[in-house]
Scaffold this motif. Structure first.
Motif, mmCIF file in Angstrom:
data_model
loop_
_atom_site.group_PDB
_atom_site.id
_atom_site.type_symbol
_atom_site.label_atom_id
_atom_site.label_comp_id
_atom_site.label_asym_id
_atom_site.label_seq_id
_atom_site.Cartn_x
_atom_site.Cartn_y
_atom_site.Cartn_z
ATOM 1 N N THR A 237 0.856 -1.183 0.000
ATOM 2 C CA THR A 237 0.000 0.000 0.000
ATOM 3 C C THR A 237 0.889 1.229 0.000
ATOM 4 N N SER A 238 0.286 2.347 -0.231
ATOM 5 C CA SER A 238 1.042 3.619 -0.254
ATOM 6 C C SER A 238 1.000 4.334 1.080
ATOM 7 N N VAL A 239 0.716 3.597 2.109
ATOM 8 C CA VAL A 239 0.581 4.228 3.427
ATOM 9 C C VAL A 239 1.947 4.440 4.051
ATOM 10 N N ALA A 240 2.780 3.400 4.083
ATOM 11 C CA ALA A 240 4.099 3.498 4.720
ATOM 12 C C ALA A 240 5.052 4.280 3.798
ATOM 13 N N THR A 241 5.934 5.070 4.408
ATOM 14 C CA THR A 241 6.932 5.869 3.668
ATOM 15 C C THR A 241 8.309 5.306 3.899
ATOM 16 N N ILE A 242 9.228 5.690 3.020
ATOM 17 C CA ILE A 242 10.603 5.218 3.134
ATOM 18 C C ILE A 242 11.286 5.795 4.342
ATOM 19 N N GLY A 243 10.796 6.946 4.780
ATOM 20 C CA GLY A 243 11.393 7.556 5.964
ATOM 21 C C GLY A 243 11.192 6.724 7.205
ATOM 22 N N MET A 244 10.100 5.958 7.259
ATOM 23 C CA MET A 244 9.828 5.146 8.441
ATOM 24 C C MET A 244 10.817 4.006 8.576
ATOM 25 N N ILE A 245 11.355 3.543 7.431
ATOM 26 C CA ILE A 245 12.267 2.400 7.500
ATOM 27 C C ILE A 245 13.692 2.796 7.079
ATOM 28 N N LYS A 246 13.942 4.138 7.066
ATOM 29 C CA LYS A 246 15.256 4.590 6.635
ATOM 30 C C LYS A 246 16.343 4.046 7.539
ATOM 31 N N ASN A 247 16.154 4.142 8.802
ATOM 32 C CA ASN A 247 17.190 3.645 9.733
ATOM 33 C C ASN A 247 17.378 2.141 9.563
ATOM 34 N N TYR A 248 16.258 1.423 9.424
ATOM 35 C CA TYR A 248 16.361 -0.046 9.262
ATOM 36 C C TYR A 248 17.110 -0.386 7.993
ATOM 37 N N ILE A 249 16.816 0.322 6.903
ATOM 38 C CA ILE A 249 17.476 0.038 5.631
ATOM 39 C C ILE A 249 18.961 0.381 5.720
ATOM 40 N N GLY A 250 19.249 1.497 6.426
ATOM 41 C CA GLY A 250 20.658 1.865 6.554
ATOM 42 C C GLY A 250 21.443 0.839 7.326
ATOM 43 N N ARG A 251 20.878 0.371 8.418
ATOM 44 C CA ARG A 251 21.585 -0.625 9.226
ATOM 45 C C ARG A 251 21.780 -1.912 8.441
ATOM 46 N N ARG A 252 20.789 -2.286 7.698
ATOM 47 C CA ARG A 252 20.886 -3.539 6.972
ATOM 48 C C ARG A 252 21.912 -3.453 5.846
ATOM 49 N N ILE A 253 21.985 -2.260 5.175
ATOM 50 C CA ILE A 253 22.970 -2.091 4.098
ATOM 51 C C ILE A 253 24.382 -2.102 4.658
ATOM 52 N N GLU A 254 24.580 -1.395 5.796
ATOM 53 C CA GLU A 254 25.899 -1.365 6.423
ATOM 54 C C GLU A 254 26.299 -2.751 6.889
ATOM 55 N N ALA A 255 25.379 -3.489 7.469
ATOM 56 C CA ALA A 255 25.703 -4.838 7.955
ATOM 57 C C ALA A 255 26.048 -5.764 6.800
ATOM 58 N N GLU A 256 25.319 -5.651 5.724
ATOM 59 C CA GLU A 256 25.594 -6.510 4.580
ATOM 60 C C GLU A 256 26.911 -6.148 3.921
ATOM 61 N N ARG A 257 27.267 -4.820 3.933
ATOM 62 C CA ARG A 257 28.559 -4.420 3.369
ATOM 63 C C ARG A 257 29.694 -5.008 4.168
ATOM 64 N N LYS A 258 29.599 -4.910 5.488
ATOM 65 C CA LYS A 258 30.646 -5.496 6.331
ATOM 66 C C LYS A 258 30.726 -7.006 6.136
ATOM 67 N N GLU A 259 29.607 -7.626 6.039
ATOM 68 C CA GLU A 259 29.591 -9.089 5.851
ATOM 69 C C GLU A 259 30.220 -9.454 4.512
ATOM 70 N N ARG A 260 29.981 -8.614 3.493
ATOM 71 C CA ARG A 260 30.556 -8.911 2.187
ATOM 72 C C ARG A 260 32.064 -8.782 2.216
ATOM 73 N N ILE A 261 32.569 -7.762 2.936
ATOM 74 C CA ILE A 261 34.023 -7.582 3.037
ATOM 75 C C ILE A 261 34.652 -8.768 3.753
ATOM 76 N N GLU A 262 34.029 -9.223 4.823
ATOM 77 C CA GLU A 262 34.562 -10.371 5.553
ATOM 78 C C GLU A 262 34.544 -11.613 4.677
ATOM 79 N N ASP A 263 33.529 -11.792 3.920
ATOM 80 C CA ASP A 263 33.447 -12.966 3.048
ATOM 81 C C ASP A 263 34.522 -12.911 1.976
ATOM 82 N N GLN A 264 34.798 -11.711 1.449
ATOM 83 C CA GLN A 264 35.833 -11.584 0.424
ATOM 84 C C GLN A 264 37.207 -11.918 0.988
#
Length: 1029
Positions: free
Chosen positions: A877-904
């Motif tokens: 639906t168009s009710v939720a905005t990206i701002g509501m999950i901005k922090n969650y998305i940021g944390r998940r991107i940072e965590a995945e980046r670190k995980e990718r570096i460790e895997d490499q």
């Protein structure tokens, strides 16, 4: 007894000489008067010259001289032996008895052999013999003399040379007749004189007087059949036995001769003979040839004169032989009297309407019952036509069993003759020949006559059931005599008819119910299926309790009632012992218990005649109880009593399984203790370990009747499902409460009942003993809107998503959060569904924003969902905005980046190590290795020859190596073997798909398991390549 009836039952025919049919036989013209005898197929006569003539049936004559110088006075042919006894005169008028054997011809002269000759001893002057009697065994001969003396000659007269002669009677009255009555020991001797009748006992040598009057000469004879002495006097014929004078037949007139032919008495009585002539003892006396003589034949059995005729020339002798009576006249003419056949006699009697005589005659002639019944029928018809209906009915009754009853019934169907018809039908029933129609007619007669007394007698005194019981009960019902119908049904144990009358006619439901309980489980089962609905309508509490006892296996077989002594008879098929149940298909034995008092009798009036009571102690019968499902349909309009019925049956039959459900009182089916709160029960149900619930509950429990069987389990499931449906149904309104109004009291009652039922419903769902159908239970809970039950069943079936959807559908945000926290770790798919629910509308999002953020944090911390799936769930639906999950998305991107570096980094290290190993392998294959080790790797000493070097750069003294280590380095051997074992295990498990699936199901990260097994399979494939090379 006067003989007033006279008939002509004999045909008279003159006998002609066989050689000359124009004249009479010559042999009979010169014979002595009444000196004749017969028997054994021939006649014997004597004449004055001492000759004896034996006459055969064809009138062939054989003569012999019995006495040379005298005449024959008496002749006697024995019946059992062919011996002829004669009495005659020898020289000087001496009386001599001779015994002739007719079967032994004399060789010296014509005639039979003379076996014995006995002189009659007399003192003083010789007197002629006036009477003779001979015993058939020739042990005694009695001779009567004209001077009143009786000489008894005893001994074996055919063998002994000497005989004993004794005077047993002596008086002045001449002897007119003698006769022996044989006994088992000895014999009685009848003595008839002109003045007395005496009886002499040959054993005790005693004489007694039977009568003070005697008889004339020739008028006393012994009846060989009855062993009675008959004496003919002028006024009557008298019969005598050892007990005295018997019956007499009045027959007026003088008699000169008497004889017996079969059951007939033959009398000769000349009408005009001076009295002194008939009583003279002058043997030379003769009767004028012109004297007219009358012959009469009397039937002594039927008491009538069978023949009467006069003979103008007088009668010289009467001889009975060859089935006829031969009359010899003084002039020498012979007549034969032949008895008519019985059918001719009966025709004569029918024409004269003498039916009683005809019946007696038929009995005497040994007619069969059918023929006699036909005569009786004719007699009844005769009386009916005369208007003597009572007498006619008396005769018709005698034809029962031979005459068709409808013939009689049609004659008496007139209302004026209904009493006679009733009597006939009663006798017909007493004979056991009545059918259902006769019973109906008889009972209808009773009811039309209003004859309750005779109706009672017919019903209550019939112990052998001589009528059709079902018909009798039906007629009593139709006529309104319900008490009699009840009595009959109870007495003869017609249980179905008894209950039909009590329930349909009398409406005595309590007595019908008590009667069912007394019958025991078999009949109670059958009759409750038939009458249970009616009984539940009028007596719901008592009927429900009876059904509970029956289906619980506790219904006892009570003894059948028996009338008290002196009253009505006991039922012929009473059963009161366990042996009576031994042949039943569900009998399982029994134990002794005290008796139970039976119910009252069917009717107060009938109690005055028959009082029923139990017979002492009786036995309980253990039986396989019937299925409760059989009786569920009876409670269509009584759901509260159905609940009580099922609860109690379940508690009695499966106490372990139903211990959680408490049955309500019968008088208040919906009453019970109110629970503290429904939520407490729900929380208890949710507090159980989720892994404990399965689609199939434990079936280790059993009933009190033995181990649980498949059929028993089906019964429990049926009871469980029905109870659940009843608990979920709305409580019924009271009958007095209008449907459109809901007063406060009614609302409170219904609310209380609803809470109680929900509590019981949850206890049912918690029952682990019954493998109930959860889908069926779920449908019932959905139909009733019972959310607690729905959640419990979803949880039991591990349908966590459906639980969440339920609360989402109810818009219960708190319940959604609780469900997510509880089941989210077990079902990750709940999180996207919850996120979609929170973002489904602006209002819900605004109110659930904190919960949404908490869910996102939980997903992030537990790494439950990939960010893409979270974004997809919120973007529906168009009710939720990206701002509501901005922090969650940021944390998940940072965590995945670190995980990718460790895997490499780790991949790079694995590559370097693999490259190093590969170079070492190449060196070993292509370059020679130089061993420069100076010390032994085992003992540490200087290395000398002989020595062993391994490619792993370890060197040993040969003496330091064991035999097993010739090919492996002792230090590297353990590590190498460990790696080899791991590889073999991986190769062996490469085809074990069940292990793979099990590990995949239990793992938190399924991709990791797949990757691991993929690697194992690659190693196995590499091994196959190596082995092939």
């Amino acid at each position: 007894m006067a003989l007033q009836r006279q008939f002509n039952f004999f045909d008279k025919a003159e006998v002609k000489d066989p050689e000359d049919s124009s004249k009479s036989p010559e042999i009979f013209k010169s014979i002595e008067t009444n000196v004749a005898t017969s028997g054994r197929g021939h006649m014997v006569v004597a004449d004055r010259s001492g000759l004896v003539h034996i006459i055969e049936k064809g009138l062939q004559v054989e003569s012999f001289l019995a006495y040379d110088s005298g005449r024959v006075t008496h002749i006697k042919q024995l019946r059992q032996r062919n011996i002829l006894v004669t009495v005659g005169e020898e020289d000087n008028e001496v009386q001599v008895i001779k015994l002739w054997d007719l079967d032994k011809p004399n060789r010296n002269k014509p005639g039979p052999t003379l076996e014995r000759s006995i002189r009659v001893q007399q003192s003083g002057n010789a007197f002629p013999v006036s009477a003779l009697a001979v015993l058939e065994n020739l042990s005694q001969i009695a001779v009567g003399l004209a001077n009143g003396t009786v000489v008894l000659i005893s001994g074996d007269l055919m063998r002994e040379r000497t005989t004993a002669q004794k005077i047993v009677h002596q008086n002045d009255e001449p002897i007119t007749g003698l006769g022996f009555k044989e006994q088992q020991r000895g014999a009685f001797l009848y003595i008839a004189t002109t003045a007395k009748v005496l009886l002499y006992n040959t054993v005790y040598k005693s004489t007694q007087t039977l009568d003070e009057q005697g008889g004339a000469l020739g008028c006393a004879v012994l009846n060989d059949n009855t062993q009675e002495l008959a004496i003919a006097r002028d006024e009557a014929i008298y019969f005598y036995s050892p007990d005295g004078r018997g019956p007499a037949y009045a027959f007026d007139g003088a008699k000169t001769f008497i004889s017996f032919y079969k059951s007939y008495l033959v009398l000769v009585s000349p009408p005009a003979i001076p009295s002194h002539a008939s009583r003279t003892f002058d043997v030379n006396a003769t009767i004028s040839a012109n004297d007219t003589t009358k012959l009469t034949i009397i039937d002594t059995v039927n008491k009538f004169t069978a023949y009467s005729a006069t003979f103008a020339q007088g009668i010289r002798s009467v001889i009975c032989e060859w089935g006829s009576i031969y009359i010899i006249e003084n002039g020498g003419r012979v007549y034969r009297l032949d008895e008519m056949d019985t059918s001719t006699k009966l025709d004569v009697l029918f024409k004269k309407n003498m039916y009683l005589l005809a019946i007696n005659l038929a009995h005497n002639q040994k007619y069969d019952d059918a023929s006699i019944s036909d005569i009786i029928k004719k007699y009844g018809d005769h009386l009916y036509n005369k208007g003597d209906y009572d007498g006619a009915m008396g005769q018709y009754v005698r034809t029962i069993g031979r005459l068709e009853p409808s013939y009689v019934i049609r004659k008496f169907l007139d209302a004026q003759r209904i009493y006679n018809l009733t009597s006939y039908l009663q006798e017909l029933h007493s004979s056991g020949l009545a059918n259902a129609d006769h019973t109906t007619l008889l009972l209808n007669c009773y009811t039309k006559l209003k004859d309750v007394k005779r109706l009672d007698e017919f019903i209550k005194t019939d112990t052998d059931l001589t009528f059709d019981l079902e018909t009798a009960i039906q007629v009593c019902r139709q006529a309104g005599y319900h008490e009699h119908a009840v009595y009959l049904a109870e007495k003869f144990e017609e249980h179905d008819l008894y209950l039909t009358v009590q329930i349909d006619d009398v409406k005595q439901y309590d007595k019908a119910l008590a009667y069912m309980r007394r019958l025991g489980p078999i009949e109670a089962d059958k009759n409750l299926q038939k009458y249970g609905k009616v009984l539940l309508t009028h007596l719901p509490e008592q009927t429900t309790q009876l059904l509970v006892d029956l289906c619980s296996g506790t219904l006892t077989k009570r003894p059948s009632p028996s009338p008290t002594p002196g009253n009505a008879s006991p039922a012929p098929h009473a059963v009161g012992t366990p042996q009576a149940f031994s042949m039943l298909p569900f009998a399982m034995g029994g134990s002794s218990t005290p008796p139970v008092t039976s119910s009252a009798a069917a009717s107060p009036k009938l109690n005055q005649h028959a009082t029923f009571s139990p017979k002492g102690r009786h036995h309980d019968i253990k039986y396989a109880p019937p299925s409760p499902r059989t009786f569920m349909s009876l409670f269509v309009d009584l759901p509260s009593y159905l609940i009580t019925f099922l609860e109690k049956v379940s508690a009695n039959r499966w106490p372990v399984a139903s211990s959680g459900a408490t049955g309500a009182s019968l008088k208040s089916p919906t009453a019970g203790a109110r629970p503290n709160s429904v939520s407490s029960n729900i929380s208890n149900a949710y507090g159980r370990k989720l892994g404990d619930f399965n689609d199939k509950a434990s079936t280790s429990g059993g009933s009190k009747f033995g181990p649980t069987t498949d059929q028993d389990m089906e019964e429990r499931k049926a009871v469980w499902n029905t109870l659940l449906e009843l608990y979920l149904a709305d409580p019924p309104r009271t009958e007095s409460e209008p449907k459109g109004s809901m007063k406060v009291a009614e609302m409170n009652r219904r609310s209380k009942e609803r809470l109680i039922k929900k509590e019981k419903c949850l206890k049912l769902l918690n029952d682990t003993e019954v493998p109930y159908d959860t889908n069926h239970a779920l449908v019932l809970c959905h139909m009733a809107g019972f959310d607690e039950g729905i959640v419990f069943l979803y949880e039991r079936m591990k349908m966590y998503t459906d639980i969440l959807r339920l609360w989402i559908g109810r818009d219960e945000t708190a319940k959604v959060n609780e469900c997510l926290l509880k089941y989210g770790p077990l079902e990750p798919s709940l999180y996207p569904l919850t996120l979609s629910y929170f973002s489904s509308s602006p209002e819900r999002l605004s109110s659930a924003t904190p919960e949404l953020l908490k869910v996102l944090d939980h997903i992030d911390h537990q790494d439950l969902l990939p960010p893409l799936q979270v974004v997809q769930a919120l973007s529906q639906t168009s009710v939720a905005t990206i701002g509501m999950i901005k922090n969650y998305i940021g944390r998940r991107i940072e965590a995945e980046r670190k995980e990718r570096i460790e895997d490499q980094k780790q991949i790079q290290s694995y590559r370097q190590e693999s490259e190093k190993k590969r170079r070492e392998i190449d060196d070993l294959k292509s370059t020679a290795r130089i061993f420069q080790v100076t010390k032994c790797s085992a003992c540490g000493g200087s290395l000398d020859l002989p020595s062993v070097h391994f490619l792993c750069r370890h060197s040993y003294h040969q003496r330091c190596l064991s035999d097993a280590a010739d090919r492996e380095c002792p230090k590297c051997m353990v590590e190498q073997r460990t790696v080899a074992d791991i590889r073999r295990m991986q190769e062996a498990n490469a085809e074990r798909h069940d292990l793979f699936l099990s590990e995949l199901e239990d793992a938190d990260d399924g991709f990791e398991v797949v990757a691991k097994y993929f690697g194992n399979n690659t190693m196995a494939f590499a091994r196959l390549i190596d082995s092939s090379n």
